[in-house]
Motif scaffolding. Sequence first.
Motif, mmCIF file in Angstrom:
data_model
loop_
_atom_site.group_PDB
_atom_site.id
_atom_site.type_symbol
_atom_site.label_atom_id
_atom_site.label_comp_id
_atom_site.label_asym_id
_atom_site.label_seq_id
_atom_site.Cartn_x
_atom_site.Cartn_y
_atom_site.Cartn_z
ATOM 1 N N ARG A 175 0.872 -1.309 0.027
ATOM 2 C CA ARG A 175 0.076 0.134 -0.061
ATOM 3 C C ARG A 175 0.886 1.425 0.032
ATOM 4 N N PRO A 176 0.976 2.021 -1.126
ATOM 5 C CA PRO A 176 0.240 1.823 -2.267
ATOM 6 C C PRO A 176 0.960 0.648 -2.799
ATOM 7 N N GLY A 177 0.323 0.169 -4.012
ATOM 8 C CA GLY A 177 0.672 -1.039 -4.687
ATOM 9 C C GLY A 177 0.760 -0.932 -6.301
ATOM 10 N N THR A 178 1.500 -1.729 -7.032
ATOM 11 C CA THR A 178 1.706 -1.820 -8.533
ATOM 12 C C THR A 178 1.467 -3.071 -8.944
ATOM 13 N N VAL A 179 0.543 -3.330 -10.039
ATOM 14 C CA VAL A 179 0.617 -4.592 -10.785
ATOM 15 C C VAL A 179 0.818 -4.238 -12.234
ATOM 16 N N VAL A 180 1.819 -5.068 -13.167
ATOM 17 C CA VAL A 180 2.064 -5.137 -14.209
ATOM 18 C C VAL A 180 1.795 -6.532 -14.880
ATOM 19 N N TYR A 181 1.167 -6.393 -15.858
ATOM 20 C CA TYR A 181 0.796 -7.645 -16.783
ATOM 21 C C TYR A 181 0.816 -7.342 -18.006
ATOM 22 N N THR A 213 0.690 -12.727 -21.021
ATOM 23 C CA THR A 213 1.425 -14.069 -21.085
ATOM 24 C C THR A 213 1.446 -14.146 -19.426
ATOM 25 N N GLY A 214 1.202 -13.267 -18.516
ATOM 26 C CA GLY A 214 1.303 -13.575 -17.311
ATOM 27 C C GLY A 214 1.699 -12.048 -16.468
ATOM 28 N N ILE A 215 1.574 -11.889 -15.075
ATOM 29 C CA ILE A 215 1.740 -11.072 -14.494
ATOM 30 C C ILE A 215 3.344 -10.821 -14.261
ATOM 31 N N GLN A 216 3.826 -9.666 -14.637
ATOM 32 C CA GLN A 216 5.228 -9.294 -14.812
ATOM 33 C C GLN A 216 6.024 -8.643 -13.281
ATOM 34 N N GLY A 241 9.131 0.417 -7.007
ATOM 35 C CA GLY A 241 10.295 -0.828 -7.291
ATOM 36 C C GLY A 241 9.966 -1.438 -8.867
ATOM 37 N N CYS A 242 9.048 -0.647 -9.381
ATOM 38 C CA CYS A 242 8.612 -1.123 -10.608
ATOM 39 C C CYS A 242 9.502 -0.576 -11.939
ATOM 40 N N ARG A 243 10.182 -1.345 -12.666
ATOM 41 C CA ARG A 243 11.130 -0.966 -13.741
ATOM 42 C C ARG A 243 10.467 -1.282 -15.226
ATOM 43 N N HIS A 244 9.204 -1.464 -15.133
ATOM 44 C CA HIS A 244 8.655 -1.944 -16.459
ATOM 45 C C HIS A 244 8.185 -0.469 -17.238
ATOM 46 N N HIS A 245 8.114 -0.404 -18.434
ATOM 47 C CA HIS A 245 7.437 0.799 -19.157
ATOM 48 C C HIS A 245 6.147 0.323 -19.788
ATOM 49 N N ALA A 246 5.149 0.574 -18.981
ATOM 50 C CA ALA A 246 3.749 0.084 -19.794
ATOM 51 C C ALA A 246 3.331 0.931 -20.728
#
Length: 428
Positions: A21-27, A30-33, A40-45
Motif C-alpha cells: 500500500r500503495p501497490g502496483t501490478v503490471v501484466y 503472458t502473465g503477471i510481470q 520498485g517497478c522498472r517496466h514501461h507500461a
Amino acid sequence: MLTRFDVGTVITMNDAGDIFRPGTVVYDETGIQYVGPPEGCRHHADQTVAIPEGIALPGLLNGHNHAAMSLMRGMADDSALFEWLSQHVWPLESRLTANDIYIGTLLAAAEMIHSGTVGFADMYFAMDAAAQAVKEAGLRAWLARGLVGSQDPDGQKLEEGVAFCQAWEGQAEGRIHTMLGPHAPYTCPPEYLARVARAAQDEGVGIHIHLSESQGEVDQIIASYGKSPIQLAYDTGIFASRTLIAHGVFISQEDLPWLKGLQGGVIACPVSNAKLGNGIMPYHLLADAGVAVGLGTDGAASTNSLDMFLEMKMMAWVQKLRGQRPDAFRARDALWAATRGTAAVLGHNGGLLAPGRPSDLIVLDGGQAHVTPEWDVLANVVYSATGADVRYVVVAGRMILQEGVITTFDEQAVLKLARERQANLAKR
Ligand SMILES: [Zn+2]
C-alpha cells in the motif's frame, strides 16, 4: 501489451501474505510481470490505470456452478427439495434448448464478471453452448457434461462427455478446461461410476462430482451399498483422477483414509447448504488432513446469487458457528478458499498475484462508505465489501470489466434475451 495498475492496496494472497500500500501490478497476456510497491517497478507500461482508492486482489474462482440454471433463479423457492426438483426443476430442464443454455450461461457470466469471478467450474448439459458462452465472455472455466448414470444405460451420454473433453480442452486461448461430471452416487450406480473413472483415466481429465451433500444421501448410500459416498467413490476408482468434490458436508473422520493423497479436493458451497437446510461442511477436519478446500456458489437456482463475496462471508459465518468461536475461520481463510483453495482443487496455477502467474485480477472501489475506514483491509474485503464494488476484472491479460462495464459482450442484450426465455419457459 503491458498494462499497469497503480492502486491504493494490492492483496497478493502469496504464501508470505504480502500486502502493498500503495501497490502496483503490471501484466500482459503472458502473465503477471510485476507486483510490489510503485517505486520498485522498472517496466514501461503501454497503458496505466491509476485508482488511488482501489483494492487489487487475485480474481475469485468459483469452484462449483451450474451456470445456465441462472434462468431458474428464484423459481419455486423455499419448497421441499424433492418437490422442487421433481415438480419444477426437472420438468423445466427437459424443455431447455441449447440456446437457453447459451443465454443462461452468458447471464451467469455477466453476474460473475460484475462480482469479481475470473473462472468457474461447471457441470450441466448442452455444454458446447456453455463453452461457446465462456469463450465469448472471456472467463476461464472448467466444464463438465453432467452425467446421470440411471438415464444413460448405453453410455451414450458418457461418450458425449468424452467427446466434449476432446473438442474443448485448451480452447479459447487455453481458458477452457474440461472434466467428466458424474452427477452423484445416488444418480450414478457404482458400475457407472467405475466406467466414468476409467474414461477419465483414459482421457487424462479430472472428475467433478457431488458427494456427501445431505444426510439423506449418506443414509441412502450406506443402506444400498454398506459404505459412505466417499468410500464408494474411492472403491469405484473415481479418486484415481483429480477429483472436485462439491459440498462434502457430511464427510466424517472415517472417510479420511479414502481421501489420503487425493488430487483435487472439496468445494464448499455454504450458501446452498444453508438455504437447502443441509448442514456445515467440516472445514477443519479436511484442512487438518491436508485436503484442499475451495469455495463455490452452486447454481443460482438453489443459491440465487453467484456473488463469491457473499459466499466468503457465509463460509466465515458458518465455520464460526460450527466451531463456536470467532477465530475458527478468519477473513484471510475465506479469501484463501475463494482464490488459492479453489485453484488447488482444480490444479490451476492462479489464485495469487505474483510474477509469472496468470494475469487474472480484480480491483474493488475502496472509497465507499461501507468500506471506510480501514483498520484491516482483509476484514473490509471479506466482511464489508460486496460483488457490486468490483470495478475492473482482468482475465488472461484482457480487461473484461472496465469501470464497471463488461467489454466482451452486450450485457443488456443478454438480460433482454434471458427475460424473454424465462417468460417463454414459464408459459408451458
Ligand atoms: Zn451442484
